[in-house]
Design a protein around this motif. Structure first.
Motif, PDB file in Angstrom:
ATOM      1  N   THR A   3       6.243   5.886   6.389  1.00 55.67           N
ATOM      2  CA  THR A   3       7.135   5.211   7.341  1.00 55.67           C
ATOM      3  C   THR A   3       7.830   3.995   6.752  1.00 55.67           C
ATOM      4  O   THR A   3       9.013   3.753   7.022  1.00 55.67           O
ATOM      5  CB  THR A   3       6.338   4.788   8.591  1.00 55.67           C
ATOM      6  N   TYR A   4       7.114   3.223   5.922  1.00 54.22           N
ATOM      7  CA  TYR A   4       7.664   1.958   5.427  1.00 54.22           C
ATOM      8  C   TYR A   4       7.748   1.888   3.903  1.00 54.22           C
ATOM      9  O   TYR A   4       8.338   0.961   3.376  1.00 54.22           O
ATOM     10  CB  TYR A   4       6.816   0.786   5.934  1.00 54.22           C
ATOM     11  N   ASP A  54       8.820  -1.822   3.627  1.00 53.23           N
ATOM     12  CA  ASP A  54       9.973  -2.398   4.322  1.00 53.23           C
ATOM     13  C   ASP A  54       9.881  -2.102   5.817  1.00 53.23           C
ATOM     14  O   ASP A  54      10.102  -0.977   6.253  1.00 53.23           O
ATOM     15  CB  ASP A  54      11.271  -1.833   3.748  1.00 53.23           C
ATOM     16  N   CYS A  55       9.567  -3.138   6.581  1.00 57.33           N
ATOM     17  CA  CYS A  55       9.350  -2.983   8.018  1.00 57.33           C
ATOM     18  C   CYS A  55      10.165  -4.041   8.763  1.00 57.33           C
ATOM     19  O   CYS A  55      10.080  -5.233   8.445  1.00 57.33           O
ATOM     20  CB  CYS A  55       7.859  -3.144   8.336  1.00 57.33           C
TER      21      CYS A  55
END
Length: 301
Positions: free
Chosen positions: A180-181, A134-135
């Motif tokens: 991070t994502y 998810d970015c």
């Protein structure tokens, strides 16, 4: 740029077809089944990109230069991005057959990352499978920008790319994307070094195969460790990554051959694991401070 041909990756050929280009510098980390490519188009032009074939994988795009607007289509959703700064990131899920309109000059590095690769990485790291990445489209990510920039020389000169280096890049990419994502969380832990037998076996395998491309997975397996664990433990033990340690051994072997033999620079380059004489000269000069030919002359006078 590397010419497309039999050696080009399927991902590179796919990108070249989409953009109508002859050349797409590309490489691959076989150990992690991760494809990497560089896309550079300096002139304004409208590219209407057909949907990519559906597969269980992600494409991560990282901008290396300021780029203009573009529009992405994925599933039933549309995303419009205005001016993109260097380091801007966009992640597409190939299962949803993404497509795009691109209408300005750009310089991007793209990664094709199978979901199975992320799952394998998560399993080796003791985490859960990554359901999605998810970015926020267009978000600036200095870490990914650094990874992409570090990769460029290996894409532009694929014959000189060390397999260990490509595996390290792939591991770093997976670790950053997962944390991070992908919702993964790093667990604070101290990294123990290699056991004496593991250090001995790793060094034997690396130094005994200077002229061959040894993979990170191969060396880690010999030490009964995962790739990520081995890489961290090797650095904790030696102070160098496996790739950096291997380069030093190759330089050391080249010095010995330069001083003790009459072999040509081309022969020495191949024997010590460099792609060719030019590759040897570039790496040797950067670390020793003189060219191999100059170093040889100084030692013989």
């Amino acid at each position: 740029m590397a010419s497309l041909g039999a050696a080009a990756t399927p991902f590179a050929r796919q990108l070249a077809h989409q953009y109508g280009l002859d050349d797409v510098p590309a490489s691959r980390s076989p150990g992690l089944s991760l494809d990497m490519a560089s896309m550079h188009h300096a002139q304004p032009h409208l590219f209407v990109l057909d949907p990519l074939p559906a597969e269980d994988a992600f494409v991560v795009s990282v901008e290396l230069a300021r780029a203009g607007s573009r529009r992405f289509f994925q599933g039933n959703a549309q995303t419009y991005l205005g001016l993109l700064e260097p380091g801007a990131v966009h992640i597409s899920d190939l299962a949803e057959r993404p497509s795009a309109y691109v209408c300005s000059p750009f310089h991007s590095v793209l990664f094709r990352l199978p979901r199975a690769t992320m799952d394998d990485f998560a399993r080796e790291s003791g985490g859960l499978a990554i359901a999605s990445l998810d970015c926020t489209p267009g978000v600036t990510d200095p870490v990914l920008a650094g990874i992409a920039a570090a990769l460029l020389p290996a894409l532009e000169r694929p014959a000189e790319a060390c397999r260990l280096f490509l595996d390290h890049i792939a591991l770093a990419l997976c670790a950053h994307l997962a944390s991070t994502y992908g919702g993964a969380r790093r667990r604070p832990a101290t990294v123990a070094g290699l056991a004496p037998w593991q250090e001995r076996r790793a060094k034997e395998l690396l130094s005994g195969n200077l002229a061959r491309q040894v993979s990170l997975a191969e060396v880690a397996a010999e030490c009964a460790l995962s790739r990520g664990h081995f890489s961290k433990a090797f650095k904790a033990t030696t102070g160098h990554s496996p790739h950096a340690w291997l380069i030093e051994r190759r330089i050391e072997a080249a010095r010995q051959m330069l001083q003790a033999s009459t072999a040509s620079l081309s022969e020495i380059a191949i024997a010590c694991g460099f792609a060719d004489q030019s590759h040897l000269t570039r790496v040797f000069g950067a670390r020793v401070g003189s060219s191999p030919a100059q170093w040889r002359r100084m030692r013989r006078h």
